[in-house]
Design a protein around this motif. Structure first.
Motif, short mmCIF file in Angstrom:
data_model
loop_
_atom_site.label_atom_id
_atom_site.label_comp_id
_atom_site.label_asym_id
_atom_site.label_seq_id
_atom_site.Cartn_x
_atom_site.Cartn_y
_atom_site.Cartn_z
N LEU A 159 16.53 43.14 28.56
CA LEU A 159 15.83 44.35 28.99
C LEU A 159 15.34 44.27 30.42
O LEU A 159 15.35 45.27 31.15
CB LEU A 159 14.66 44.64 28.04
CG LEU A 159 15.04 44.86 26.57
CD1 LEU A 159 13.81 45.24 25.77
CD2 LEU A 159 16.12 45.92 26.43
N ASP A 160 14.90 43.09 30.85
CA ASP A 160 14.44 42.95 32.24
C ASP A 160 15.59 43.18 33.21
O ASP A 160 15.41 43.82 34.26
CB ASP A 160 13.84 41.56 32.47
CG ASP A 160 12.50 41.38 31.75
OD1 ASP A 160 11.89 42.40 31.39
OD2 ASP A 160 12.09 40.22 31.57
N ASP A 161 16.79 42.68 32.86
CA ASP A 161 17.96 42.90 33.72
C ASP A 161 18.33 44.38 33.74
O ASP A 161 18.69 44.92 34.79
CB ASP A 161 19.14 42.08 33.22
CG ASP A 161 18.88 40.59 33.29
OD1 ASP A 161 19.20 39.97 34.31
OD2 ASP A 161 18.33 40.03 32.32
N ALA A 162 18.27 45.02 32.58
CA ALA A 162 18.58 46.45 32.50
C ALA A 162 17.61 47.25 33.35
O ALA A 162 18.02 48.14 34.12
CB ALA A 162 18.54 46.91 31.05
N ALA A 163 16.32 46.95 33.24
CA ALA A 163 15.30 47.68 34.00
C ALA A 163 15.45 47.44 35.50
O ALA A 163 15.33 48.38 36.30
CB ALA A 163 13.91 47.27 33.54
N ALA A 164 15.75 46.19 35.88
CA ALA A 164 15.89 45.88 37.30
C ALA A 164 17.07 46.63 37.91
O ALA A 164 16.96 47.19 39.01
CB ALA A 164 16.07 44.37 37.48
N LEU A 165 18.19 46.66 37.19
CA LEU A 165 19.38 47.35 37.71
C LEU A 165 19.14 48.85 37.79
O LEU A 165 19.51 49.50 38.78
CB LEU A 165 20.58 47.05 36.81
CG LEU A 165 21.93 47.65 37.23
CD1 LEU A 165 22.29 47.27 38.66
CD2 LEU A 165 23.03 47.21 36.26
N ALA A 166 18.49 49.41 36.78
CA ALA A 166 18.19 50.85 36.79
C ALA A 166 17.23 51.20 37.92
O ALA A 166 17.44 52.17 38.66
CB ALA A 166 17.62 51.28 35.44
N ASN A 167 16.17 50.41 38.07
CA ASN A 167 15.19 50.68 39.13
C ASN A 167 15.80 50.56 40.51
O ASN A 167 15.50 51.36 41.42
CB ASN A 167 13.99 49.73 38.99
CG ASN A 167 12.92 50.27 38.06
OD1 ASN A 167 12.48 51.40 38.22
ND2 ASN A 167 12.53 49.46 37.09
N GLN A 168 16.65 49.58 40.69
CA GLN A 168 17.33 49.41 41.98
C GLN A 168 18.17 50.64 42.30
O GLN A 168 18.19 51.12 43.44
CB GLN A 168 18.21 48.16 41.94
CG GLN A 168 18.99 47.91 43.23
CD GLN A 168 19.96 46.75 43.08
OE1 GLN A 168 20.13 46.18 42.01
NE2 GLN A 168 20.63 46.39 44.16
N THR A 169 18.85 51.16 41.29
CA THR A 169 19.71 52.33 41.48
C THR A 169 18.88 53.58 41.77
O THR A 169 19.22 54.37 42.66
CB THR A 169 20.56 52.56 40.21
OG1 THR A 169 21.27 51.36 39.90
CG2 THR A 169 21.55 53.69 40.43
N LEU A 170 17.78 53.74 41.06
CA LEU A 170 16.95 54.94 41.23
C LEU A 170 16.10 54.89 42.49
O LEU A 170 15.55 55.91 42.91
CB LEU A 170 16.03 55.11 40.02
CG LEU A 170 16.73 55.36 38.67
CD1 LEU A 170 15.72 55.40 37.55
CD2 LEU A 170 17.54 56.64 38.71
N LEU A 190 16.51 53.91 31.36
CA LEU A 190 15.33 53.17 31.79
C LEU A 190 14.11 53.58 30.97
O LEU A 190 13.30 52.73 30.59
CB LEU A 190 15.08 53.40 33.28
CG LEU A 190 13.88 52.67 33.89
CD1 LEU A 190 13.97 51.16 33.66
CD2 LEU A 190 13.78 52.98 35.40
N GLY A 191 13.99 54.87 30.68
CA GLY A 191 12.88 55.33 29.86
C GLY A 191 12.87 54.68 28.48
O GLY A 191 11.83 54.27 27.97
N LYS A 192 14.04 54.55 27.88
CA LYS A 192 14.14 53.90 26.57
C LYS A 192 13.76 52.42 26.67
O LYS A 192 13.11 51.88 25.77
CB LYS A 192 15.55 54.05 26.01
CG LYS A 192 15.90 55.48 25.60
CD LYS A 192 17.30 55.57 25.04
CE LYS A 192 17.64 56.99 24.62
NZ LYS A 192 19.02 57.10 24.08
N VAL A 193 14.18 51.77 27.76
CA VAL A 193 13.80 50.38 27.97
C VAL A 193 12.28 50.27 28.08
O VAL A 193 11.66 49.37 27.49
CB VAL A 193 14.49 49.80 29.22
CG1 VAL A 193 13.90 48.44 29.58
CG2 VAL A 193 15.99 49.67 28.99
N TYR A 194 11.67 51.17 28.84
CA TYR A 194 10.22 51.16 29.00
C TYR A 194 9.51 51.24 27.64
O TYR A 194 8.52 50.54 27.39
CB TYR A 194 9.77 52.32 29.87
CG TYR A 194 9.98 52.13 31.36
CD1 TYR A 194 10.06 50.85 31.92
CD2 TYR A 194 10.07 53.23 32.21
CE1 TYR A 194 10.23 50.68 33.29
CE2 TYR A 194 10.24 53.06 33.58
CZ TYR A 194 10.32 51.79 34.11
OH TYR A 194 10.49 51.63 35.46
#
Length: 320
Positions: A159-170, A190-194
């Protein structure tokens, strides 16, 4: 085929694809029939996409298989066939279609790899998906690659990797219009990960509402908001509403616009609840301005689906 006839069918095919973009699927099917008579391979692509738009997936499969008997080197048709079979949960057949596409001449192999990675995610082969995505270097597919990578990370509970990649993109402030839909889907992921990471429903809902600035009618974001609200009843109605927002003279935007119109589809138990949902989406204006329901109709009574917004158009502004 002589040159004049070739130009005519090419123009007809362009019209068929335009009908698909406009959601005029019956008209696209009629054009597909004409192109089949002319023995033009795009006929099957147009017809299959039209059937998909009409939720007739089996008919789309039949048409593509018919077309591929006549034009087995048409790799886009193999790819589309694989995508539809995947949507039908016929995963082995879908993979066979992708493999057939890769054997065609002049195939865009990276596009096929992307769809194979999506298929791997759907069959819970997340590590395999990540390895397939490493083959893709195309700028055109970059955001789709990221979206699929995030899905794989979530599947592996990274999940941390998913959030980091999504945040970097956004974090990139502006994207071209053609990328808005996929950016909205990445925000929804990202919302679901949160939520999984323990952020409050209130925080995630505010994030999702803000993320609609990427894509005003993103289906995944709208679904995320409805899931957070988590409200059902047996006596709600499906409404279609045209709203009119008047920008107040005190607003810094007033010099440029005086107001706008916007369409909504909403499931709600009462008009008061309907207004509450819409106000959340128009919060940047309705706090100070005037908010009016211009038109309202009930499309379906006694809907059992979750309450909330299902469609939201862009804003049609006026200056005077």
């Amino acid at each position: 085929m002589d040159e004049l006839k070739q130009k005519r069918v090419e123009k007809l095919a362009e019209e068929g694809f335009a009908k698909l973009r406009e959601g005029e699927f019956e008209e696209a099917l009629a054009i597909s029939d004409e192109l089949q008579v002319a023995r033009y391979s795009a006929a099957f692509d147009i017809g299959a996409q039209a059937y998909v738009g009409l939720c007739k997936l089996d008919e789309a499969v039949d048409l593509l298989q018919k077309g591929l008997m006549h034009a087995p080197q048409a790799w886009p048709n193999w790819q589309l066939l694989g995508n539809i079979l995947s949507d039908l949960n016929k995963f082995e057949q879908a993979n066979n279609a992708y493999e057939s596409a890769l054997k065609c001449n002049d195939v865009w192999d990276e596009s096929i790899y992307l769809n194979q990675a999506i298929l791997s995610n759907r069959t819970n082969k997340y590590a395999e998906a990540i390895n397939i995505l490493k083959k893709i270097e195309s700028d055109e597919l970059h955001l789709h690659k990221i979206e699929t990578n995030i899905s794989a990370f979530i599947g592996l509970n990274m999940l941390d990797d998913a959030a980091a990649l999504a945040n970097q993109t956004l974090s990139i402030e502006e994207y071209p219009e053609e990328d808005e839909e996929v950016i909205g889907r990445i925000a929804a992921q990202l919302g679901k990960v949160y939520l999984t990471q323990g952020k409050s429903n209130k925080e995630v809902k505010e994030f999702a509402l803000h993320s609609l600035s990427y894509s005003s009618c993103n289906g995944m974001l709208l679904a995320l908001i409805r899931d957070i609200d988590n409200k059902y009843s047996d006596n709600a109605n499906y409404y279609r509403v045209l709203i009119h927002c008047i920008v107040p003279a005190t607003s810094p935007d007033y010099e440029d616009v005086k107001g706008y119109y916007c369409n909504y589809d909403v499931i709600a138990e009462t008009t008061d609840e309907l207004l509450k949902f819409i106000c959340e989406f128009e919060n940047d204006v309705v706090q100070d301005g005037t908010f009016i329901i211009d038109e309202i109709e009930i499309l379906e009574e006694n809907s059992k689906d979750p309450h909330g917004v299902y469609y939201r158009s862009g804003r049609a502004f006026y200056e005077e």
